[in-house]
Scaffold this motif. Structure first.
Motif, PDB file in Angstrom:
ATOM      1  N   PHE A  17      37.936 -42.214   8.711  1.00  0.00           N
ATOM      2  CA  PHE A  17      37.722 -41.328   9.869  1.00  0.00           C
ATOM      3  C   PHE A  17      38.590 -41.764  11.050  1.00  0.00           C
ATOM      4  CE2 PHE A  17      33.204 -40.837   8.033  1.00  0.00           C
ATOM      5  CZ  PHE A  17      33.598 -39.759   7.252  1.00  0.00           C
ATOM      6  N   VAL A  18      38.556 -43.062  11.332  1.00  0.00           N
ATOM      7  CA  VAL A  18      39.306 -43.559  12.494  1.00  0.00           C
ATOM      8  C   VAL A  18      40.804 -43.364  12.264  1.00  0.00           C
ATOM      9  CG1 VAL A  18      39.849 -45.590  13.886  1.00  0.00           C
ATOM     10  CG2 VAL A  18      37.485 -45.158  13.178  1.00  0.00           C
ATOM     11  N   GLU A  19      41.274 -43.660  11.059  1.00  0.00           N
ATOM     12  CA  GLU A  19      42.707 -43.488  10.772  1.00  0.00           C
ATOM     13  C   GLU A  19      43.129 -42.019  10.851  1.00  0.00           C
ATOM     14  OE1 GLU A  19      43.525 -47.465   8.055  1.00  0.00           O
ATOM     15  OE2 GLU A  19      43.304 -45.537   7.038  1.00  0.00           O
ATOM     16  N   ALA A  20      42.192 -41.131  10.579  1.00  0.00           N
ATOM     17  CA  ALA A  20      42.505 -39.688  10.650  1.00  0.00           C
ATOM     18  C   ALA A  20      42.509 -39.184  12.095  1.00  0.00           C
ATOM     19  CB  ALA A  20      41.499 -38.892   9.830  1.00  0.00           C
ATOM     20  N   GLY A  21      42.021 -40.039  13.000  1.00  0.00           N
ATOM     21  CA  GLY A  21      41.973 -39.609  14.400  1.00  0.00           C
ATOM     22  C   GLY A  21      40.628 -39.062  14.825  1.00  0.00           C
ATOM     23  N   VAL A  36      32.330 -37.854  14.337  1.00  0.00           N
ATOM     24  CA  VAL A  36      31.520 -38.118  13.145  1.00  0.00           C
ATOM     25  C   VAL A  36      30.317 -38.960  13.566  1.00  0.00           C
ATOM     26  CG1 VAL A  36      31.482 -39.108  10.828  1.00  0.00           C
ATOM     27  CG2 VAL A  36      33.591 -38.082  11.710  1.00  0.00           C
ATOM     28  N   ILE A  37      29.113 -38.526  13.175  1.00  0.00           N
ATOM     29  CA  ILE A  37      27.902 -39.220  13.611  1.00  0.00           C
ATOM     30  C   ILE A  37      27.028 -39.548  12.401  1.00  0.00           C
ATOM     31  CG2 ILE A  37      25.917 -39.165  15.175  1.00  0.00           C
ATOM     32  CD1 ILE A  37      27.341 -37.009  16.791  1.00  0.00           C
ATOM     33  N   PRO A  38      27.143 -40.777  11.881  1.00  0.00           N
ATOM     34  CA  PRO A  38      26.236 -41.174  10.797  1.00  0.00           C
ATOM     35  C   PRO A  38      24.795 -41.036  11.283  1.00  0.00           C
ATOM     36  CG  PRO A  38      27.961 -42.824  11.157  1.00  0.00           C
ATOM     37  CD  PRO A  38      28.023 -41.885  12.311  1.00  0.00           C
ATOM     38  N   ALA A  39      23.923 -40.512  10.441  1.00  0.00           N
ATOM     39  CA  ALA A  39      22.572 -40.170  10.907  1.00  0.00           C
ATOM     40  C   ALA A  39      21.691 -41.389  11.152  1.00  0.00           C
ATOM     41  CB  ALA A  39      21.903 -39.230   9.914  1.00  0.00           C
ATOM     42  N   THR A  40      21.950 -42.468  10.424  1.00  0.00           N
ATOM     43  CA  THR A  40      21.121 -43.673  10.597  1.00  0.00           C
ATOM     44  C   THR A  40      22.014 -44.913  10.565  1.00  0.00           C
ATOM     45  OG1 THR A  40      20.784 -44.059   8.238  1.00  0.00           O
ATOM     46  CG2 THR A  40      19.214 -42.578   9.316  1.00  0.00           C
ATOM     47  N   ARG A  45      44.859 -37.759   5.724  1.00  0.00           N
ATOM     48  CA  ARG A  45      45.217 -36.609   6.555  1.00  0.00           C
ATOM     49  C   ARG A  45      44.936 -36.938   8.020  1.00  0.00           C
ATOM     50  NH1 ARG A  45      42.657 -33.119   2.158  1.00  0.00           N
ATOM     51  NH2 ARG A  45      44.404 -32.018   1.195  1.00  0.00           N
ATOM     52  N   LYS A  46      45.367 -36.071   8.887  1.00  0.00           N
ATOM     53  CA  LYS A  46      45.155 -36.266  10.320  1.00  0.00           C
ATOM     54  C   LYS A  46      44.383 -35.082  10.911  1.00  0.00           C
ATOM     55  CE  LYS A  46      47.483 -40.079  11.322  1.00  0.00           C
ATOM     56  NZ  LYS A  46      46.759 -41.275  11.818  1.00  0.00           N
ATOM     57  N   VAL A  47      43.502 -35.409  11.836  1.00  0.00           N
ATOM     58  CA  VAL A  47      42.837 -34.361  12.617  1.00  0.00           C
ATOM     59  C   VAL A  47      43.917 -33.650  13.430  1.00  0.00           C
ATOM     60  CG1 VAL A  47      41.219 -33.946  14.520  1.00  0.00           C
ATOM     61  CG2 VAL A  47      40.652 -35.604  12.726  1.00  0.00           C
ATOM     62  N   ALA A  48      43.875 -32.320  13.443  1.00  0.00           N
ATOM     63  CA  ALA A  48      44.901 -31.534  14.136  1.00  0.00           C
ATOM     64  C   ALA A  48      44.974 -31.902  15.608  1.00  0.00           C
ATOM     65  CB  ALA A  48      44.597 -30.048  13.989  1.00  0.00           C
ATOM     66  N   LYS A  49      46.163 -31.808  16.157  1.00  0.00           N
ATOM     67  CA  LYS A  49      46.374 -32.017  17.583  1.00  0.00           C
ATOM     68  C   LYS A  49      45.467 -31.021  18.315  1.00  0.00           C
ATOM     69  CE  LYS A  49      49.367 -34.109  20.466  1.00  0.00           C
ATOM     70  NZ  LYS A  49      48.983 -35.519  20.609  1.00  0.00           N
ATOM     71  N   ASN A  50      44.907 -31.404  19.410  1.00  0.00           N
ATOM     72  CA  ASN A  50      44.044 -30.529  20.216  1.00  0.00           C
ATOM     73  C   ASN A  50      42.656 -30.302  19.613  1.00  0.00           C
ATOM     74  OD1 ASN A  50      46.185 -30.192  22.015  1.00  0.00           O
ATOM     75  ND2 ASN A  50      46.960 -28.463  20.820  1.00  0.00           N
TER      76      ASN A  50
END
Lengths: 420, 167
Positions: A349-353, A329-333, A319-324
């Protein structure tokens, strides 16, 4: 006399056969924690009163996680103070960029907190370690300074609320929904000065990460600590992380609780706390589709662990992160980061934007790495939605699980993951 | 110890993020922190406050983050006492540890209004509301905490060596 689980740990640490609520006691500590915001004032107090040596260099934990990688010159200066002090004192558990993770994810991961232990930290979310059946609570910098000197702290023995859990979560529902539901139920001061003890056959259906999330937000109900009984899931988690001994405490069957709440996990829905208090917990409604968002944050000491990222990846895959919408995403460690690479989540995550950040508390407290402008709105897996918490005083934070946050990132509005 | 001043009134659940926003936590210098005290709930607070003035609030004052910068900012701003129906527990500890006087009183919290002129006698345990002609009793701290307060905070109380006194 009968004692709660918390009271049993406190009695042991105070060297007393029993304690009762309201009693002032002094306890021995297994750990004293500080971060780059709270440790510098503690160091200043430590030096101001002429102290030269910490009580135990292996029991002080210093984590540079809040404004790191250094967000500006002043933040860099604060980190430098911590670094020099840790070197001088030969602090063995000093964590700098490259090793550091968000403190409350890092310490358990490194085996620095074990069942039955007592830890204080100059950070309010220190209550997280109750997930492991330890007593832990947040304090201020001066308390940290005194504990660095003496290895002890004073406490008032708390009364307790008990939460009896039964059943298991539905798909896309988890620890975050449970704790937001509870805070909605009892309010942001519903557990003020008190312990929140979790019990019941439903506990076994909470993963260790679910338990960390729940215990983490005990402070959001005003609680002194949140604590889970130790079971196979706890012991499986701590296996191989430490050689130190641990002790399992259990509440007496007839221990007194100020109130007992029964919660059926299977009845819980995806739950979101609306601005500007964590107690404004709401379940999915038609109006959610009207709530347009500008940013999503998936991370923090509450929800930055590997299972949180797995949930987010399951939703964002293909899927893709919506426009706007900016999705951060912040891995905790570092270990969570590495595992998210190995398991392919980082690529998803990166491919989803989305953007994947180094471990940091950053945006949760409006520090850096995702500050909101006036009028902007975020769905965030963090723990506080106070006025101005993530940026401008006219910005808004909606607290949610990783599933709701990821679904919202895709939809561009607040979204029930079951409807995606 | 006695103090007097006029009242700044706040509501329930005043969190440490509005007392001192995290964007200013790159320092712990009281003189810098005070400039931003209460900024996110009342941007003019620091301009309006006079030395000795008193904050009165509802329940759960100081909830949220453990930042000691919050009571430090309030103290440095010149506030002589915070009265609330209840305090978040970390703020309560921090205030005692740094020597900011606090009073937990439901009666006082309910009756005191913005602008009221108060005289507080900590030794006698009485708040006098000169504006309304009322008196409210203050419950004394436990002896152990009185000891910390008398010594000027937690660090001076342990500086003599050994255990924390009074337990």
């Amino acid at each position: 006399m009968s004692m709660t689980m918390t009271q049993k740990i406190l009695a042991a640490k105070a060297g007393l056969p029993e304690v009762k609520s309201g009693q002032l006691i002094e306890i021995a500590l297994d750990g004293v924690l500080g971060n780059d915001v709270t440790t510098p004032p503690a160091i200043s107090e430590f030096k101001k009163y002429g102290f030269t040596k910490v009580f135990d260099k292996d029991k002080i934990f210093v984590t540079l996680d809040h404004f790191t990688p250094n967000k500006d010159i002043k933040a860099a200066g604060q980190c430098k103070i911590c670094r020099i002090f840790s070197r001088e004192q030969e602090i063995s558990n000093f964590f700098d960029v490259g090793e550091v993770g968000i403190e409350h994810a890092l310490l358990p991961e490194k085996g620095l907190v074990l069942p039955g232990g007592a830890v204080i930290g100059a950070d309010s979310h220190t209550c997280t370690y109750g997930a492991l059946g330890a007593f832990s609570t947040g304090v201020g910098s001066t308390d940290m300074a005194a504990a660095m000197v003496s290895g002890k702290t004073w406490l008032k023995v708390p009364e307790a609320l008990r939460f009896d859990l039964k059943g298991s979560f539905k798909k896309w529902v988890g620890g975050k929904d449970l704790i937001l539901h509870i805070i909605g139920l009892i309010g942001v001061d519903g557990a003020l000065y008190k312990s929140m003890e979790f019990s019941g056959e439903g506990v076994k259906n909470l993963s260790i990460d679910d338990r960390f999330t729940v215990a983490n937000m005990a402070i959001e109900a005003g609680g002194k600590n949140g604590i889970f009984p130790v079971d196979e899931i706890t012991l499986e988690y701590i296996k191989g992380r430490s050689e130190r001994p641990y002790e399992i405490f259990r509440a007496d069957p007839d221990a007194g609780y100020e109130a007992v709440y029964e919660i059926d996990l299977s009845a819980l829905e995806p739950t979101v706390s609306f601005p500007s208090l964590p107690e404004n917990a709401k379940t999915p409604a038609a109006e959610w589709d009207e709530i347009k968002i500008d940013q999503v944050v998936i991370g923090s000491c509450t929800n930055g662990r590997i299972s949180d990222l797995a949930t987010a990846a399951e939703i964002l895959k293909g899927r893709k992160v919506a426009k706007n919408v900016r999705c951060i995403v912040i891995p905790a460690t570092q270990a969570v980061y590495l595992e998210s690479i190995r398991k392919g989540y980082a690529q998803i995550f990166v491919e989803a934007g989305a953007v994947v950040s180094a471990p940091t508390c950053g945006p949760c407290l409006g520090g850096h790495m995702g500050i909101l402008a006036e009028g902007e709105r975020a769905v965030s897996t963090t723990n506080r939605n106070f006025v101005g918490r993530m940026g401008h005083i006219k910005s808004e934070v909606y607290l949610a699980s990783p599933a709701v946050a990821a679904a919202s990132a895709v939809a561009g509005v607040l979204k029930n993951p079951c409807e995606l | 110890m006695q103090t007097k001043g006029s009242v700044y009134r706040f509501g329930d659940n005043i969190d440490t993020d509005v007392i001192i926003p995290a964007r200013y936590l790159t320092t712990f210098d009281p003189e810098q922190l005070k400039l931003h005290c209460m900024e996110d709930i009342d941007p003019d607070f620091i301009k309006k406050i006079a030395p000795g003035d008193i904050i009165a609030a509802g329940k759960n004052f100081g909830c949220g983050s453990s930042r000691e910068h919050a009571p430090i900012a309030i103290k440095a701003a010149g506030v002589s006492c915070v009265i609330a129906e209840s305090f978040a527990r970390i703020f309560y500890r921090n205030a005692i540890n740094i020597g900011l006087p606090i009073i937990e009183s439901r009666e006082a919290s309910e009756k005191i209004r913005a602008g009221d002129s108060l005289y507080i006698d900590f030794d006698k345990g009485i708040i006098t509301n000169k504006t309304r002609g009322e008196e409210y009793k203050i419950a004394p701290f436990p002896p152990f905490l009185q000891n910390i307060i008398a010594k000027g905070g937690l660090m001076p109380s342990i500086a003599g060596g050994g255990a924390i006194n009074g337990l």
